[in-house]
Design a protein around this motif. Structure first.
Motif, PDB file in Angstrom:
ATOM      1  N   GLY A 365      -0.352   2.967  -2.801  1.00 22.42           N
ATOM      2  CA  GLY A 365      -1.578   3.183  -4.107  1.00 22.42           C
ATOM      3  C   GLY A 365      -1.232   3.898  -5.666  1.00 22.42           C
ATOM      4  N   GLY A 366      -0.019   3.627  -5.999  1.00 27.22           N
ATOM      5  CA  GLY A 366       0.274   3.808  -7.324  1.00 27.22           C
ATOM      6  C   GLY A 366       1.073   2.962  -8.200  1.00 27.22           C
ATOM      7  N   SER A 367       1.523   3.209  -9.124  1.00 29.98           N
ATOM      8  CA  SER A 367       1.705   1.920  -9.611  1.00 29.98           C
ATOM      9  C   SER A 367       2.968   1.406  -9.624  1.00 29.98           C
ATOM     10  CB  SER A 367       2.231   3.479 -11.830  1.00 29.98           C
ATOM     11  OG  SER A 367       0.494   3.190 -11.687  1.00 29.98           O
ATOM     12  N   TRP A 368       2.613   0.391  -9.571  1.00 28.42           N
ATOM     13  CA  TRP A 368       3.854  -0.250  -9.695  1.00 28.42           C
ATOM     14  C   TRP A 368       5.704   0.431 -10.059  1.00 28.42           C
ATOM     15  CZ3 TRP A 368       4.311  -6.465  -8.436  1.00 28.42           C
ATOM     16  CH2 TRP A 368       3.099  -6.120  -7.815  1.00 28.42           C
ATOM     17  N   ASN A 369       6.709   0.168  -9.561  1.00 27.38           N
ATOM     18  CA  ASN A 369       7.641   0.436  -9.754  1.00 27.38           C
ATOM     19  C   ASN A 369       8.194  -1.192 -10.733  1.00 27.38           C
ATOM     20  OD1 ASN A 369       8.179   3.096  -8.278  1.00 27.38           O
ATOM     21  ND2 ASN A 369       7.950   1.743  -7.250  1.00 27.38           N
ATOM     22  N   GLN A 376      22.266  -5.733  -9.589  1.00 22.97           N
ATOM     23  CA  GLN A 376      20.818  -6.513  -8.522  1.00 22.97           C
ATOM     24  C   GLN A 376      20.202  -4.917  -8.851  1.00 22.97           C
ATOM     25  OE1 GLN A 376      23.103  -6.140  -5.095  1.00 22.97           O
ATOM     26  NE2 GLN A 376      24.330  -8.298  -5.590  1.00 22.97           N
ATOM     27  N   ALA A 377      18.568  -5.693  -8.431  1.00 23.67           N
ATOM     28  CA  ALA A 377      18.029  -4.555  -7.838  1.00 23.67           C
ATOM     29  C   ALA A 377      18.043  -3.856  -6.689  1.00 23.67           C
ATOM     30  CB  ALA A 377      16.578  -5.040  -8.236  1.00 23.67           C
ATOM     31  N   LEU A 388       9.976  -2.479   1.469  1.00 23.13           N
ATOM     32  CA  LEU A 388       9.107  -2.545   0.317  1.00 23.13           C
ATOM     33  C   LEU A 388       8.246  -3.226  -1.091  1.00 23.13           C
ATOM     34  CD1 LEU A 388      11.737  -1.817  -1.988  1.00 23.13           C
ATOM     35  CD2 LEU A 388      11.727  -4.770  -2.805  1.00 23.13           C
ATOM     36  N   ARG A 389       7.167  -2.348  -1.578  1.00 20.82           N
ATOM     37  CA  ARG A 389       5.732  -2.635  -1.988  1.00 20.82           C
ATOM     38  C   ARG A 389       6.189  -2.559  -3.207  1.00 20.82           C
ATOM     39  NH1 ARG A 389       5.815  -4.474   2.774  1.00 20.82           N
ATOM     40  NH2 ARG A 389       4.907  -4.391   4.315  1.00 20.82           N
ATOM     41  N   GLY A 390       5.813  -3.190  -4.237  1.00 24.03           N
ATOM     42  CA  GLY A 390       5.344  -2.631  -5.930  1.00 24.03           C
ATOM     43  C   GLY A 390       6.263  -2.836  -6.918  1.00 24.03           C
ATOM     44  N   PHE A 391       7.278  -4.020  -6.925  1.00 25.61           N
ATOM     45  CA  PHE A 391       7.977  -4.027  -7.849  1.00 25.61           C
ATOM     46  C   PHE A 391       8.146  -4.933  -8.592  1.00 25.61           C
ATOM     47  CE2 PHE A 391       9.716  -0.362  -5.045  1.00 25.61           C
ATOM     48  CZ  PHE A 391      10.775  -0.243  -5.070  1.00 25.61           C
ATOM     49  N   GLN A 392       7.980  -4.354  -9.966  1.00 24.89           N
ATOM     50  CA  GLN A 392       8.370  -5.858 -10.202  1.00 24.89           C
ATOM     51  C   GLN A 392       9.743  -5.808 -11.418  1.00 24.89           C
ATOM     52  OE1 GLN A 392       5.636  -4.411 -13.571  1.00 24.89           O
ATOM     53  NE2 GLN A 392       4.185  -5.169 -12.408  1.00 24.89           N
ATOM     54  N   ILE A 393      10.526  -6.687 -10.612  1.00 23.86           N
ATOM     55  CA  ILE A 393      12.109  -7.235 -11.082  1.00 23.86           C
ATOM     56  C   ILE A 393      12.036  -7.940 -12.068  1.00 23.86           C
ATOM     57  CG2 ILE A 393      13.869  -7.628 -10.002  1.00 23.86           C
ATOM     58  CD1 ILE A 393      13.513  -6.368  -7.493  1.00 23.86           C
ATOM     59  N   HIS A 394      13.069  -7.676 -12.941  1.00 23.21           N
ATOM     60  CA  HIS A 394      12.718  -8.806 -14.300  1.00 23.21           C
ATOM     61  C   HIS A 394      14.008  -8.699 -14.540  1.00 23.21           C
ATOM     62  CE1 HIS A 394      12.082  -6.562 -17.475  1.00 23.21           C
ATOM     63  NE2 HIS A 394      11.743  -5.516 -17.100  1.00 23.21           N
ATOM     64  N   SER A 395      14.695  -9.311 -15.352  1.00 19.98           N
ATOM     65  CA  SER A 395      15.832  -9.473 -16.468  1.00 19.98           C
ATOM     66  C   SER A 395      17.126  -8.822 -15.444  1.00 19.98           C
ATOM     67  CB  SER A 395      15.615  -8.842 -17.927  1.00 19.98           C
ATOM     68  OG  SER A 395      14.519  -9.217 -18.188  1.00 19.98           O
ATOM     69  N   ASP A 432       6.696  -7.441   0.269  1.00 17.20           N
ATOM     70  CA  ASP A 432       4.877  -7.161  -0.332  1.00 17.20           C
ATOM     71  C   ASP A 432       4.877  -6.654  -1.590  1.00 17.20           C
ATOM     72  OD1 ASP A 432       2.531  -9.283  -0.761  1.00 17.20           O
ATOM     73  OD2 ASP A 432       1.378  -6.809   0.630  1.00 17.20           O
ATOM     74  N   ARG A 433       4.060  -7.325  -2.427  1.00 15.84           N
ATOM     75  CA  ARG A 433       3.448  -6.574  -3.798  1.00 15.84           C
ATOM     76  C   ARG A 433       5.118  -6.351  -4.420  1.00 15.84           C
ATOM     77  NH1 ARG A 433       0.633  -3.082  -0.806  1.00 15.84           N
ATOM     78  NH2 ARG A 433       1.772  -1.210  -1.800  1.00 15.84           N
ATOM     79  N   VAL A 434       5.984  -7.528  -4.823  1.00 12.99           N
ATOM     80  CA  VAL A 434       6.790  -8.325  -5.649  1.00 12.99           C
ATOM     81  C   VAL A 434       6.977  -8.823  -5.979  1.00 12.99           C
ATOM     82  CG1 VAL A 434       9.615  -8.167  -5.296  1.00 12.99           C
ATOM     83  CG2 VAL A 434       8.095  -6.313  -3.581  1.00 12.99           C
TER      84      VAL A 434
END
Length: 800
Positions: A365-369, A376-377, A388-395, A432-434
């Motif tokens: 329920g907290g902010s995404w990582n 590699q992430a 895994l829940r709540g990750f924005q993986i980029h660049s 989920d939430r990735v």
């Protein structure tokens, strides 16, 4: 000799018969010596001629003289304090003592350094000032010399950067150690000086052997320095950073300090970070031996930043429990950013974790990582699972190794989750939430640009990627491939991928799901996903397309591709491609738009699958089928394709394929194009297909006339006129035959295109007409000619 009193002991090496005799001590006194050892006190420093006479033989007197010198005390404490050009410490210069006076043995020397170090001796070794606070911008050394009753001192000072200095290179300093400078323990020294008006500078190996909490403040770390949180096998060591910054001292101008080693957790620890920043380390948080098995360390990581580290979190053999993990930022490296790290490997790396528990990264329920700027992430190898829940993986991209830290192997860069299992056992990857976005694809540098890669060589495994918020909570964008799965012969996989929004672009290949399966009986449940697939214009790769599944042998595979919307905009591949798999189910998929040069559904070998209720438009071939036997193609809608069905090879097998209830609308060329020698099995049923908006020949068999034509023949309603929807023009005309008089039309069951029929794998489904099936047998002269008369009579009796 006692230089302070002038008392000297004289030894006369004469035969006892020569005694007594007189001695002139040269200081104005004469004495009679009766013993070989005589003590005499001279009046003070100076040289004295001590003379004595004795008869060597009767009548022959000999005089002997010897000089006795008593030195004066040296009380000159002067010396030179010199800063060396090279120091073992990147934080702290090394200072040496030169040109020391009074190096005789009668003078005592005491050296007092301004960090409270004390040395006794003529010349101290070169010194690095540490474990002290320098608020004046200088360091000093005081030399005290003592000779007899005389004492003198001298102090020399040199410039020194202000700061609180702790530790020495390669040496251990413990929180529990007492510092002479403060007469207090190291833990208190850090807490008192981490947020002062001068920097806290830490060198060497700092061992947290006491429970400790730290607030706002900055630790500036020396080259190869490390903070080791030392637990044991029974009690958890508590270590907390709240708003604390740990960084390489290069950030404040000590340029030779790149990089430091980072935090190390050893044994049972409870690490808590909230608002902390860990920068410029080789491994920001490293779990090192000795490892624990029955119990394990815990980590709470919230709203913290791991910046410009080679690795974020790394563990080999050690499981870690995560109480909270949310709002964190992992940034490996950014071109043009200040700092000394110009290489990054993996943000989170766990290998050979000997625990039955799943690694659980959940924001709860907290902010995404956020993870960016790494190769590699996540690198997970031989773990019981990853949630895994709540990750924005980029660049993510490929980096070239620097600083002695090895990078990933060639081909292992640009990957969001690299999940491997190389031994027997079970595991689960649950996401989920990735989101995965903007990964570099440079084939010659080994940057693969993949969202999830699973490499399974042994064991039974599960992949769960069910988006809790459909088409929103699992997404890919600006990467080459979303899911890349490889399953070896000793492994099996059950994958559920639902409601994902998958977009790819920019690579030499592009796909939503690509799978290679050596073993049989794998399950792929790929449903309700939306795919927009693209690659470089010149790309050519078998594994390009929306869904590409390859079975190495003709094995049963439970592939279920359902209710997906697929747009493929590339020159090679297919909307859906299945190779050598048996019993696949592809239903209600929409494959429209994008490139017209790729087939909607490509099938090669294998067979016995269900391909129903799909919507395929604007392709060169709607279905492109090569030697895939005994499939059912039912209730599909194909529109504006060059060919709706491009068929090649033996598609009949033992029982024949079924083509029924399909709607073909406005193909640009022949709707059906059969390659020479192609057979599907007779389509003698009243589940009529419809050809709308016909333009000339709709079915063409390149074998011409011959037995192959009869093995592809459709029934048509007896009253149908050529050019009507159920009776298009065909070449040769024998591709159609009038149904027996009285054959009722077998319409599509009302629920046929719903999920109620998704599990029905028999070619003769419950909607079949038994009378019609018997009628097909009765009219099959080839069947009857193969029976004896007795067998034929028996079968006719059974039928009628």
């Amino acid at each position: 000799m006692d230089v302070c009193t002038g008392e000297v002991t004289l030894h006369f090496n004469l035969d006892s018969t020569r005694f007594p005799f007189c001695v002139d001590f040269g200081d104005g006194t004469i004495g009679v010596v009766t013993d070989p050892v005589v003590t005499h006190q001279f009046p003070g420093p100076g040289c004295y001629n001590v003379c004595y006479c004795y008869e060597a033989i009767p009548g022959d007197t000999i005089m002997c003289c010897e000089q006795v010198c008593i030195p004066e005390c040296c009380v000159d404490p002067s010396f030179d304090l010199v800063q060396r050009e090279i120091s073992e410490s990147c934080l702290n210069p090394e200072y040496c003592i030169e040109n020391v006076q009074c190096q005789d043995t009668m003078t005592s020397h005491t050296w007092i350094f301004s960090d409270s170090t004390v040395f006794f001796g003529a010349i101290p070794p070169c010194h690095i000032f540490s474990n002290f606070v320098d608020t004046f911008g200088q360091v000093c050394v005081t030399h005290i010399v003592t000779c007899c009753d005389s004492t003198a001192s001298y102090t020399a000072c040199l410039p020194h950067n202000p700061g609180a200095y702790l530790g020495l290179p390669d040496q251990e300093t413990r929180f529990s150690d007492t510092l002479p400078f403060t007469n207090d323990i190291v833990l208190n020294f850090i807490q008192q000086n981490m947020n002062a008006g001068y920097p806290l500078l830490i060198d060497g190996i700092l061992i947290a052997d006491l429970d400790a909490s730290f607030g706002v403040g900055t630790w500036n770390m020396g080259h190869e320095s490390v903070v080791r949180i030392e637990g044991d096998m029974e009690n958890n060591r508590f270590f907390s950073l709240v708003g604390t910054l740990l960084q390489d001292a290069a950030e404040i101008g000590y340029l030779n300090c790149c990089p430091w080693r980072g935090l190390e957790s050893q044994g049972l620890t409870r690490i808590h970070m909230n608002g902390a920043i860990i920068k410029d380390a080789q491994i920001a948080l490293h779990y090192v031996p000795p490892y624990t098995q029955s119990s394990f360390p815990w980590l709470t990581l919230r709203n913290s930043q791991f910046l410009f580290n080679h690795y974020g979190i790394k563990s080999v053999n050690q499981y870690v429990g995560f109480k909270f993990f949310d709002g964190n930022t992992f940034t490996g490296t950014i071109e043009g950013e200040p700092g000394c790290i110009r290489d990054a490997v993996n943000a989170i790396d766990f290998r050979n974790v000997n625990s039955p528990f799943t690694l659980n990264f959940d924001v709860r329920g907290g902010s995404w990582n956020t993870i960016s700027g790494y190769e590699q992430a996540f690198r997970i190898e031989n773990a019981a699972g990853l949630r895994l829940r709540g990750f924005q993986i980029h660049s993510l991209e490929n980096f070239f190794p620097v600083g002695g830290v090895p990078n990933n192997a060639f081909g292992d860069a640009g990957i969001g989750i690299d999940y491997r299992y190389l031994k027997s056992g079970r595991s689960t990857l649950d996401i989920d939430r990735v989101s995965f976005k903007d990964f570099e694809f440079i084939e010659q540098f080994g940057a693969r640009s993949l969202g999830v890669r699973m490499n399974l060589t042994q064991g039974s495994h599960t992949l769960s990627a069910k988006a809790s918020n459909p088409l929103n909570s699992i997404t890919t964008e600006l990467i080459a491939g979303a899911y890349d799965v490889s399953v070896d012969w000793k492994a099996d996989l059950r994958a559920i991928i639902h409601d994902n929004l998958l977009s790819t672009s920019g690579g030499d290949y592009g796909f939503g799901l690509a799978g290679r399966f050596v073993s049989s009986d794998n399950t792929i449940d790929f449903a309700r996903n939306q795919l927009a697939i693209a690659s470089n214009p010149s790309a050519s790769n078998f594994f390009s397309g929306g869904v590409v599944l390859l079975s190495e042998s003709e094995n049963v595979q439970d592939f279920r591709i359902l209710d997906n919307h697929i747009v493929v905009n590339q020159t090679d591949g297919a909307g859906i491609a299945i190779h050598k798999a048996l019993l696949s189910i592809v239903r209600r998929d929409t494959i429209v738009g994008g490139s017209s040069t790729v087939p909607g559904i490509l099938l090669t070998q294998g067979g016995q699958g269900l391909f129903d209720c799909n919507d395929i438009r604007d392709k060169n071939n709607g279905f492109e089928v090569y030697a895939s036997e005994e499939n059912r193609y039912a209730a599909n809608y194909l529109r504006a394709n060059d060919h709706d069905m491009f068929l090649s090879g033996d598609l009949k097998g033992a029982n024949g394929s079924l083509i029924q209830w399909n709607t073909f609308f406005g193909s640009d060329l022949e709707s059906f194009l059969y390659q020479p020698g192609t057979i599907t099995g007779k389509q003698h049923h009243a589940k009529y297909n419809q050809w709308n908006a016909q333009f000339g020949v709709e079915l063409r068999h390149l074998s011409g006339n011959g037995p192959d034509i009869l093995q592809c023949q459709f029934w048509r309603p007896g009253n149908a006129q050529q050019g009507s929807p159920n009776f298009p023009e065909a070449d040769p005309e024998e591709l159609f035959k009038s149904a027996p008089i009285g054959t009722p039309v077998d319409t599509v069951p009302p629920l046929f295109c719903t999920s109620a029929y998704d599990g029905i794998v028999e070619l003769q489904d419950p909607g079949s007409n038994p009378w019609q099936a018997w009628q097909v047998i009765v009219e099959d002269t080839g069947y009857w000619s193969g029976l004896t008369d007795a067998e034929a009579d028996f079968m006719r009796q059974e039928i009628f």
